[in-house]
Design an enzyme around this catalytic site. Sequence first.
Site, mmCIF file in Angstrom:
data_model
loop_
_atom_site.group_PDB
_atom_site.id
_atom_site.type_symbol
_atom_site.label_atom_id
_atom_site.label_comp_id
_atom_site.label_asym_id
_atom_site.label_seq_id
_atom_site.Cartn_x
_atom_site.Cartn_y
_atom_site.Cartn_z
ATOM 1 N N PRO A 25 -8.943 2.284 7.554
ATOM 2 C CA PRO A 25 -7.708 1.946 8.275
ATOM 3 C C PRO A 25 -7.438 2.953 9.373
ATOM 4 O O PRO A 25 -7.512 4.159 9.149
ATOM 5 C CB PRO A 25 -6.635 2.002 7.177
ATOM 6 C CG PRO A 25 -7.213 2.874 6.110
ATOM 7 C CD PRO A 25 -8.696 2.666 6.160
ATOM 8 N N LEU A 26 -7.148 2.457 10.564
ATOM 9 C CA LEU A 26 -6.969 3.313 11.736
ATOM 10 C C LEU A 26 -5.713 2.875 12.471
ATOM 11 O O LEU A 26 -5.671 1.782 13.045
ATOM 12 C CB LEU A 26 -8.186 3.193 12.666
ATOM 13 C CG LEU A 26 -9.515 3.682 12.079
ATOM 14 C CD1 LEU A 26 -10.692 3.066 12.816
ATOM 15 C CD2 LEU A 26 -9.582 5.201 12.134
ATOM 16 N N HIS A 176 -1.286 1.650 0.279
ATOM 17 C CA HIS A 176 -1.394 2.997 0.856
ATOM 18 C C HIS A 176 -0.568 3.940 -0.016
ATOM 19 O O HIS A 176 0.642 4.078 0.152
ATOM 20 C CB HIS A 176 -0.891 3.002 2.298
ATOM 21 C CG HIS A 176 -1.356 4.184 3.094
ATOM 22 N ND1 HIS A 176 -1.885 5.328 2.512
ATOM 23 C CD2 HIS A 176 -1.403 4.413 4.443
ATOM 24 C CE1 HIS A 176 -2.218 6.195 3.457
ATOM 25 N NE2 HIS A 176 -1.936 5.662 4.637
ATOM 26 N N GLY A 177 -1.260 4.614 -0.924
ATOM 27 C CA GLY A 177 -0.603 5.577 -1.799
ATOM 28 C C GLY A 177 -1.013 7.005 -1.474
ATOM 29 O O GLY A 177 -0.931 7.877 -2.339
ATOM 30 N N ALA A 178 -1.434 7.238 -0.223
ATOM 31 C CA ALA A 178 -2.051 8.516 0.148
ATOM 32 C C ALA A 178 -1.358 9.140 1.352
ATOM 33 O O ALA A 178 -0.357 8.650 1.864
ATOM 34 C CB ALA A 178 -3.537 8.289 0.458
ATOM 35 N N TYR A 181 2.637 9.637 2.530
ATOM 36 C CA TYR A 181 3.601 8.570 2.752
ATOM 37 C C TYR A 181 4.344 8.251 1.451
ATOM 38 O O TYR A 181 4.228 8.982 0.475
ATOM 39 C CB TYR A 181 2.915 7.359 3.386
ATOM 40 C CG TYR A 181 2.347 7.696 4.754
ATOM 41 C CD1 TYR A 181 3.197 8.100 5.782
ATOM 42 C CD2 TYR A 181 0.978 7.657 5.007
ATOM 43 C CE1 TYR A 181 2.696 8.454 7.031
ATOM 44 C CE2 TYR A 181 0.475 8.003 6.258
ATOM 45 C CZ TYR A 181 1.338 8.401 7.259
ATOM 46 O OH TYR A 181 0.837 8.758 8.497
ATOM 47 N N ARG A 228 -5.218 3.460 -2.161
ATOM 48 C CA ARG A 228 -5.713 4.692 -1.555
ATOM 49 C C ARG A 228 -4.874 5.854 -2.072
ATOM 50 O O ARG A 228 -3.649 5.768 -2.118
ATOM 51 C CB ARG A 228 -5.627 4.629 -0.026
ATOM 52 C CG ARG A 228 -6.456 5.713 0.655
ATOM 53 C CD ARG A 228 -6.527 5.551 2.149
ATOM 54 N NE ARG A 228 -7.697 6.269 2.668
ATOM 55 C CZ ARG A 228 -7.910 6.517 3.946
ATOM 56 N NH1 ARG A 228 -7.038 6.109 4.868
ATOM 57 N NH2 ARG A 228 -8.994 7.166 4.332
ATOM 58 N N GLY A 318 -14.280 5.933 9.981
ATOM 59 C CA GLY A 318 -13.095 5.786 10.795
ATOM 60 C C GLY A 318 -13.358 5.880 12.280
ATOM 61 O O GLY A 318 -13.607 4.890 12.953
#
Length: 349
Positions: A25-26, A176-178, A181, A228, A318
């Site tokens: 993801p970018l 998104h657990g990284a 955030y 993540r 990435g």
Amino acid sequence: MPASLFTPYKLNDTLTLNNRILMAPLTRCMADDDLVPTQTMADYYARRADAGLIISEATIIRPDGQGYVNTPGLYTQAQVDGWKVVTKAVHDKGGKIFAQLWHTGRVAHPFFFGEGNGEVLSASNIGIEGTIPRNRELMYQQPKAATGEDITQLVADYATAADNALKAGFDGVEIHGANGYLIDQFLHYSCNNRTDEYGESPENMARFAIEVVDGIVAKIGHERTAIRLSPGAYFNMEPDSRDRAVFDYLLKQLESRQLAFIHLGIFDDAMEFDYLDGKASAYLRKHYNQTLVGVGSYTAETGNKAIEANEFDLLAIGRAFIANPDYVSKVRRGEELTAYDDAMLAELV
């Protein structure tokens, strides 16, 4: 040519990837002012459909999750319809794509969701210093500790966004657990000082992440759900040796849920953390026996060696994908890659 990278990989009975290279993801800030994906985005992702799996740029689940300009959403019908164009373009090229579901938590700013239209939420009322990237005149705000009612609604909104993702044609979602955030803010002691059922102990601090996972799995199934994680605090987060116990507990719980994969969130996997006994990827492999995605400044060659050494199963790339839309075919043919440069962020090719 690194042969292992081009071996098909069966995630589960629902999904098989054509190769082991993922597009990481970018965040490109490509959506329009209503956070609706554009035709430019569809073209951008379609050019990279040779990846075994594309993970979309982080996509917010509701307005108060926004912390960067023009990041796409998955909470309005117009946004869902915009993503349908993107996913069709990828599928027409034979690719697969997951949506990364995002709430930035204390990194959000009311500028994006309107003064008076919500507060900045986090695990606790512990803020960070600095200014918003790409909006340097905006200072980070003091967050409000999410109430129990807030948390219940957040879990529901994550699940709704996952349902919207499948309606938009995505093959699955990555939570998104990284990277500092919202979900990650519950998982680290430096930003979670709660004394209720979401704080103090590893079981409590992991509760929100598990509730989000379970809510999404109930909507779309475990086969299409991934997450993540950043066990090592390194971005907008201070390390704390007590974090290790939180992730020990969380990983054990996630293993029983048979997710599509866990994706490490880190910029450089050469980093080592004393309380993880070394690299974050090695820690994940030791404590999680299912599909693991490695990332963090790997090349095709070094990533292939790591896969062959069973350090992880899939490799996320990435910045090289920004510089090389044809990354997979170039690597397959052994061609020289175009070097990444920050100036490329202004180009959507």
